[in-house]
Motif scaffolding. Structure first.
Motif, PDB file in Angstrom:
ATOM      1  N   THR A 101       0.811  -1.223   0.000  1.00 49.50           N
ATOM      2  CA  THR A 101       0.000   0.000   0.000  1.00 49.50           C
ATOM      3  C   THR A 101       0.844   1.274   0.000  1.00 49.50           C
ATOM      4  OG1 THR A 101      -0.157   0.055   2.415  1.00 49.50           O
ATOM      5  CG2 THR A 101      -1.892  -1.145   1.220  1.00 49.50           C
ATOM      6  N   GLY A 102       2.142   1.138   0.216  1.00 51.25           N
ATOM      7  CA  GLY A 102       3.014   2.315   0.266  1.00 51.25           C
ATOM      8  C   GLY A 102       3.646   2.620  -1.076  1.00 51.25           C
ATOM      9  N   PRO A 103       4.435   3.691  -1.123  1.00 49.22           N
ATOM     10  CA  PRO A 103       5.124   4.052  -2.369  1.00 49.22           C
ATOM     11  C   PRO A 103       6.047   2.930  -2.823  1.00 49.22           C
ATOM     12  CG  PRO A 103       5.269   5.822  -0.771  1.00 49.22           C
ATOM     13  CD  PRO A 103       4.702   4.636  -0.050  1.00 49.22           C
ATOM     14  N   SER A 104       6.169   2.796  -4.119  1.00 50.41           N
ATOM     15  CA  SER A 104       7.006   1.754  -4.684  1.00 50.41           C
ATOM     16  C   SER A 104       8.422   2.264  -4.897  1.00 50.41           C
ATOM     17  CB  SER A 104       6.426   1.306  -6.032  1.00 50.41           C
ATOM     18  OG  SER A 104       7.289   0.397  -6.655  1.00 50.41           O
ATOM     19  N   ASN A 105       9.409   1.407  -4.682  1.00 49.38           N
ATOM     20  CA  ASN A 105      10.786   1.763  -5.025  1.00 49.38           C
ATOM     21  C   ASN A 105      11.165   1.144  -6.367  1.00 49.38           C
ATOM     22  OD1 ASN A 105      11.019  -0.898  -4.338  1.00 49.38           O
ATOM     23  ND2 ASN A 105      12.561  -0.589  -2.740  1.00 49.38           N
ATOM     24  N   SER A 106      10.155   0.665  -7.077  1.00 49.60           N
ATOM     25  CA  SER A 106      10.367   0.094  -8.396  1.00 49.60           C
ATOM     26  C   SER A 106      10.753   1.202  -9.375  1.00 49.60           C
ATOM     27  CB  SER A 106       9.071  -0.580  -8.882  1.00 49.60           C
ATOM     28  OG  SER A 106       9.168  -0.887 -10.247  1.00 49.60           O
ATOM     29  N   PRO A 107      11.677   0.942 -10.296  1.00 48.35           N
ATOM     30  CA  PRO A 107      12.019   1.977 -11.274  1.00 48.35           C
ATOM     31  C   PRO A 107      10.853   2.270 -12.224  1.00 48.35           C
ATOM     32  CG  PRO A 107      13.158  -0.079 -11.768  1.00 48.35           C
ATOM     33  CD  PRO A 107      12.464  -0.267 -10.456  1.00 48.35           C
ATOM     34  N   ASN A 108       9.911   1.351 -12.355  1.00 51.00           N
ATOM     35  CA  ASN A 108       8.751   1.540 -13.230  1.00 51.00           C
ATOM     36  C   ASN A 108       7.476   1.110 -12.528  1.00 51.00           C
ATOM     37  OD1 ASN A 108      10.217   2.342 -15.656  1.00 51.00           O
ATOM     38  ND2 ASN A 108      11.008   0.255 -15.609  1.00 51.00           N
ATOM     39  N   GLY A 115      -7.882   4.345  -4.661  1.00 51.63           N
ATOM     40  CA  GLY A 115      -8.009   3.470  -3.508  1.00 51.63           C
ATOM     41  C   GLY A 115      -7.263   3.965  -2.293  1.00 51.63           C
ATOM     42  N   TYR A 116      -6.330   3.172  -1.792  1.00 50.30           N
ATOM     43  CA  TYR A 116      -5.641   3.443  -0.530  1.00 50.30           C
ATOM     44  C   TYR A 116      -4.161   3.674  -0.772  1.00 50.30           C
ATOM     45  CZ  TYR A 116      -3.982   2.622   4.254  1.00 50.30           C
ATOM     46  OH  TYR A 116      -3.400   2.732   5.489  1.00 50.30           O
ATOM     47  N   GLY A 117      -3.633   4.740  -0.198  1.00 52.89           N
ATOM     48  CA  GLY A 117      -2.196   4.995  -0.219  1.00 52.89           C
ATOM     49  C   GLY A 117      -1.709   5.135   1.209  1.00 52.89           C
ATOM     50  N   TYR A 118      -0.709   4.365   1.595  1.00 52.97           N
ATOM     51  CA  TYR A 118      -0.238   4.363   2.982  1.00 52.97           C
ATOM     52  C   TYR A 118       0.211   5.746   3.433  1.00 52.97           C
ATOM     53  CZ  TYR A 118       1.795   2.676   7.306  1.00 52.97           C
ATOM     54  OH  TYR A 118       2.065   2.469   8.642  1.00 52.97           O
ATOM     55  N   ASP A 119       0.694   6.569   2.524  1.00 49.67           N
ATOM     56  CA  ASP A 119       1.139   7.917   2.877  1.00 49.67           C
ATOM     57  C   ASP A 119      -0.016   8.862   3.162  1.00 49.67           C
ATOM     58  OD1 ASP A 119       3.719   7.063   2.568  1.00 49.67           O
ATOM     59  OD2 ASP A 119       4.035   8.042   0.646  1.00 49.67           O
ATOM     60  N   GLY A 120      -1.231   8.435   2.899  1.00 50.40           N
ATOM     61  CA  GLY A 120      -2.394   9.280   3.120  1.00 50.40           C
ATOM     62  C   GLY A 120      -2.599   9.600   4.587  1.00 50.40           C
ATOM     63  N   THR A 121      -3.143  10.772   4.832  1.00 51.31           N
ATOM     64  CA  THR A 121      -3.437  11.199   6.195  1.00 51.31           C
ATOM     65  C   THR A 121      -4.938  11.413   6.407  1.00 51.31           C
ATOM     66  OG1 THR A 121      -3.077  13.509   5.586  1.00 51.31           O
ATOM     67  CG2 THR A 121      -1.190  12.292   6.498  1.00 51.31           C
ATOM     68  N   HIS A 122      -5.713  11.311   5.326  1.00 47.95           N
ATOM     69  CA  HIS A 122      -7.157  11.506   5.402  1.00 47.95           C
ATOM     70  C   HIS A 122      -7.887  10.382   4.667  1.00 47.95           C
ATOM     71  CE1 HIS A 122      -5.797  15.534   6.411  1.00 47.95           C
ATOM     72  NE2 HIS A 122      -6.995  15.739   6.932  1.00 47.95           N
ATOM     73  N   GLY A 154       2.473   3.225  -6.114  1.00 44.26           N
ATOM     74  CA  GLY A 154       2.627   2.070  -5.242  1.00 44.26           C
ATOM     75  C   GLY A 154       2.152   0.812  -5.903  1.00 44.26           C
ATOM     76  N   GLY A 155       1.814  -0.150  -5.075  1.00 44.90           N
ATOM     77  CA  GLY A 155       1.392  -1.441  -5.594  1.00 44.90           C
ATOM     78  C   GLY A 155      -0.074  -1.517  -5.947  1.00 44.90           C
ATOM     79  N   SER A 156      -0.788  -0.414  -5.762  1.00 45.96           N
ATOM     80  CA  SER A 156      -2.231  -0.368  -6.045  1.00 45.96           C
ATOM     81  C   SER A 156      -2.984  -1.451  -5.288  1.00 45.96           C
ATOM     82  CB  SER A 156      -2.500  -0.503  -7.545  1.00 45.96           C
ATOM     83  OG  SER A 156      -2.070   0.626  -8.232  1.00 45.96           O
ATOM     84  N   THR A 157      -2.573  -1.697  -4.060  1.00 47.72           N
ATOM     85  CA  THR A 157      -3.271  -2.673  -3.233  1.00 47.72           C
ATOM     86  C   THR A 157      -4.077  -1.953  -2.154  1.00 47.72           C
ATOM     87  OG1 THR A 157      -1.419  -2.937  -1.724  1.00 47.72           O
ATOM     88  CG2 THR A 157      -1.509  -4.422  -3.611  1.00 47.72           C
ATOM     89  N   ILE A 158      -5.016  -2.644  -1.570  1.00 48.86           N
ATOM     90  CA  ILE A 158      -5.863  -2.067  -0.529  1.00 48.86           C
ATOM     91  C   ILE A 158      -5.818  -2.942   0.713  1.00 48.86           C
ATOM     92  CG2 ILE A 158      -7.414  -0.846  -2.097  1.00 48.86           C
ATOM     93  CD1 ILE A 158      -9.330  -3.260  -1.807  1.00 48.86           C
ATOM     94  N   TRP A 189     -14.591  -4.074   1.000  1.00 49.60           N
ATOM     95  CA  TRP A 189     -14.719  -2.888   1.841  1.00 49.60           C
ATOM     96  C   TRP A 189     -13.325  -2.366   2.128  1.00 49.60           C
ATOM     97  CZ3 TRP A 189     -17.918   0.596   3.451  1.00 49.60           C
ATOM     98  CH2 TRP A 189     -19.228   0.329   3.828  1.00 49.60           C
ATOM     99  N   SER A 190     -13.063  -1.132   1.788  1.00 51.96           N
ATOM    100  CA  SER A 190     -11.740  -0.596   2.085  1.00 51.96           C
ATOM    101  C   SER A 190     -11.787   0.924   2.132  1.00 51.96           C
ATOM    102  CB  SER A 190     -10.727  -1.039   1.020  1.00 51.96           C
ATOM    103  OG  SER A 190      -9.414  -0.770   1.452  1.00 51.96           O
ATOM    104  N   PRO A 191     -10.889   1.523   2.913  1.00 50.18           N
ATOM    105  CA  PRO A 191     -10.826   2.980   2.918  1.00 50.18           C
ATOM    106  C   PRO A 191     -10.172   3.493   1.640  1.00 50.18           C
ATOM    107  CG  PRO A 191      -9.096   2.076   4.294  1.00 50.18           C
ATOM    108  CD  PRO A 191      -9.941   0.922   3.844  1.00 50.18           C
ATOM    109  N   ASP A 192     -10.573   4.688   1.224  1.00 48.50           N
ATOM    110  CA  ASP A 192      -9.943   5.382   0.101  1.00 48.50           C
ATOM    111  C   ASP A 192      -9.317   6.647   0.674  1.00 48.50           C
ATOM    112  OD1 ASP A 192     -10.927   3.485  -1.779  1.00 48.50           O
ATOM    113  OD2 ASP A 192     -12.872   4.489  -1.722  1.00 48.50           O
ATOM    114  N   THR A 193      -8.007   6.790   0.499  1.00 52.72           N
ATOM    115  CA  THR A 193      -7.290   7.906   1.117  1.00 52.72           C
ATOM    116  C   THR A 193      -6.946   8.996   0.110  1.00 52.72           C
ATOM    117  OG1 THR A 193      -5.119   6.903   0.780  1.00 52.72           O
ATOM    118  CG2 THR A 193      -6.259   6.363   2.837  1.00 52.72           C
ATOM    119  N   ASP A 194      -6.508  10.120   0.671  1.00 51.43           N
ATOM    120  CA  ASP A 194      -6.167  11.285  -0.144  1.00 51.43           C
ATOM    121  C   ASP A 194      -4.875  11.104  -0.933  1.00 51.43           C
ATOM    122  OD1 ASP A 194      -4.807  11.255   2.335  1.00 51.43           O
ATOM    123  OD2 ASP A 194      -4.516  13.425   2.304  1.00 51.43           O
ATOM    124  N   LYS A 195      -4.049  10.175  -0.594  1.00 49.52           N
ATOM    125  CA  LYS A 195      -2.765   9.985  -1.298  1.00 49.52           C
ATOM    126  C   LYS A 195      -2.729   8.721  -2.142  1.00 49.52           C
ATOM    127  CE  LYS A 195      -0.724  13.505   0.699  1.00 49.52           C
ATOM    128  NZ  LYS A 195      -0.589  14.760   0.069  1.00 49.52           N
TER     129      LYS A 195
END
Length: 168
Positions: free
Chosen positions: A31-38, A72-79, A45-49, A61-67
């Protein structure tokens, strides 16, 4: 009657404890940013929830965040902007986020249908727990959210915790 069934199902889910391989699942992986070159096109990120789902289940059922990127969901999201019922885990393209629901403790001053980001609620990862088939989070607004899923059913419980927490 339907509400009673859903609530009794949630109570049954609450008593469920994971055993075996399911206890090792960490739905936050990817769910976090990817360190993949592509990373996925348009994605970070991995586009996972991390939400409540089971393999081949009808609802996710999953939260959708601002980041979230692309959606969907980004681990870096704060909202959290909403909790929605449909997602494609790992798709790498904008998708899902259908039938969004967000409990609100504030006055409705604009249309949530067109200004949903006005109602986004902050959260902290320390108040978040994800496991196979279940997702829980405490929102800064003082609402506790508990999501659970099985193959054909997904249930949610939103409850005011009445903690001394600042409104978002």
């Amino acid at each position: 009657a339907l509400v009673a069934v859903a609530l009794s199902t949630l109570e049954t889910t609450r008593a469920f404890t994971l055993e075996g391989p399911a206890s090792w699942v960490d739905p936050l992986i990817g769910t976090g940013p990817s360190n993949s070159p592509n990373p996925v096109p348009g994605g970070a990120g991995g586009s996972t929830i991390p939400g409540a789902m089971v393999p081949f289940g009808m609802l996710q059922w999953s939260p959708d965040t601002d980041k979230a990127s692309p959606s969907g969901y980004g681990y870096d999201g704060t909202h959290i902007e909403e909790f929605s019922l449909t997602h494609f885990n790992g798709a790498g393209c904008p998708n899902g986020e259908d039938i969004g629901i967000l409990p609100s403790t504030s006055a409705i001053v604009s249309s949530p249908g067109t200004h949903w980001t006005d109602y986004a609620v902050s959260f902290a990862h320390v108040d978040e727990r994800a496991e196979a088939g279940r997702y829980r989070v405490g929102l800064a607004s003082g609402v506790a959210c508990d999501l659970a899923a099985s193959e054909r059913v997904a249930v949610a419980q939103f409850a005011r915790t009445w903690r001394d927490r600042p409104a978002s």
